[in-house]
Scaffold this motif. Sequence first.
Motif, short mmCIF file in Angstrom:
data_model
loop_
_atom_site.label_atom_id
_atom_site.label_comp_id
_atom_site.label_asym_id
_atom_site.label_seq_id
_atom_site.Cartn_x
_atom_site.Cartn_y
_atom_site.Cartn_z
N GLU A 239 0.83 -1.20 0.00
CA GLU A 239 0.00 0.00 0.00
C GLU A 239 0.87 1.26 0.00
OE1 GLU A 239 -2.31 0.32 3.59
OE2 GLU A 239 -0.75 -0.66 4.77
N ARG A 240 0.28 2.35 -0.45
CA ARG A 240 0.97 3.64 -0.55
C ARG A 240 2.25 3.49 -1.36
NH1 ARG A 240 0.55 3.11 4.90
NH2 ARG A 240 2.78 3.58 5.13
N CYS A 241 3.40 3.65 -0.72
CA CYS A 241 4.69 3.60 -1.43
C CYS A 241 5.36 2.24 -1.33
CB CYS A 241 5.62 4.69 -0.89
SG CYS A 241 5.01 6.35 -1.09
N GLY A 242 4.70 1.29 -0.71
CA GLY A 242 5.23 -0.06 -0.70
C GLY A 242 6.01 -0.44 0.54
N ASN A 243 6.45 -1.70 0.56
CA ASN A 243 7.22 -2.29 1.65
C ASN A 243 8.69 -2.33 1.30
OD1 ASN A 243 5.24 -3.80 3.78
ND2 ASN A 243 4.31 -3.79 1.76
N ALA A 244 9.49 -2.80 2.24
CA ALA A 244 10.89 -3.09 1.94
C ALA A 244 10.94 -4.14 0.83
CB ALA A 244 11.60 -3.59 3.18
N ASN A 245 11.81 -3.92 -0.13
CA ASN A 245 11.95 -4.83 -1.28
C ASN A 245 12.84 -6.00 -0.91
OD1 ASN A 245 12.36 -6.09 -3.71
ND2 ASN A 245 12.85 -4.23 -4.84
#
Length: 250
Positions: A239-245
């Motif tokens: 969501e939003r800008c995402g999680n750790a890749n």
Amino acid sequence: MSKEQLFIFDTTLRDGAQTQGVDFSVDDKIKIAKALDALGVDYIEGGWPGANPTDTEFFQKKHSFKNAKLTSFGMTKRTGRSADNDPGLSALLNANTPAVCIVGKAWDFHVKIALGISNEDNLLNIKDTAKHIVKNGKEFLFDAEHFFDGYRENPIYALKAAKSAYDAGARWVVLCDTNGGALPSQIFAATKALIDYGIPGDFIGIHTHNDTEHAIANSLAAIDAGARQVQGTLNGLGERCGNANLITLI
């Protein structure tokens, strides 16, 4: 120099599924889970049983993985109910998973505003939930929601919330930068403070969001402080800008 294991927890099928435009089918989830297992991750968070038909059907199936522990996700028991009579916890225990990850409040502001309960009631809910999951033979992971916001505003309470889960049998206490607004120095300091408060680093995980493009740096800061589980998603979905890749981290 001895090496320590870092445990990889993938939440592509749960947190990653909240990405705009992503809509996993049950078959999608099965295929992705098998690929994650082949990759060698330690935990696969498959979703929230009972939250939607797709997740419910996914957890009704029996899965066999070589490397990973399939993990279901839910929230702490409700105030006014016993853990034995909470339908949300029942759905988690009935899911075909060896591990259960529970999210609970670590920021007293949200305890008051979002839950409308006392700080002590929230700690009791965390403890009772943990004991109930462990008693039923599941590995228990606790997601300390908004931990770093809570630590900034009321550090003692955030530490107490995390320690409540650990003392009640949590295998992992996962520190969540839910708003994605913390900086690496803050992550390091708060993680180190929790270790000093009595939770060993090899019982601590980190879950970061990428709102300030610090998800990777924040994850590494927590590991430098002593955390030994890292959570994220494939390609940083979320969501939003995402999680750790996790691709980058691995």
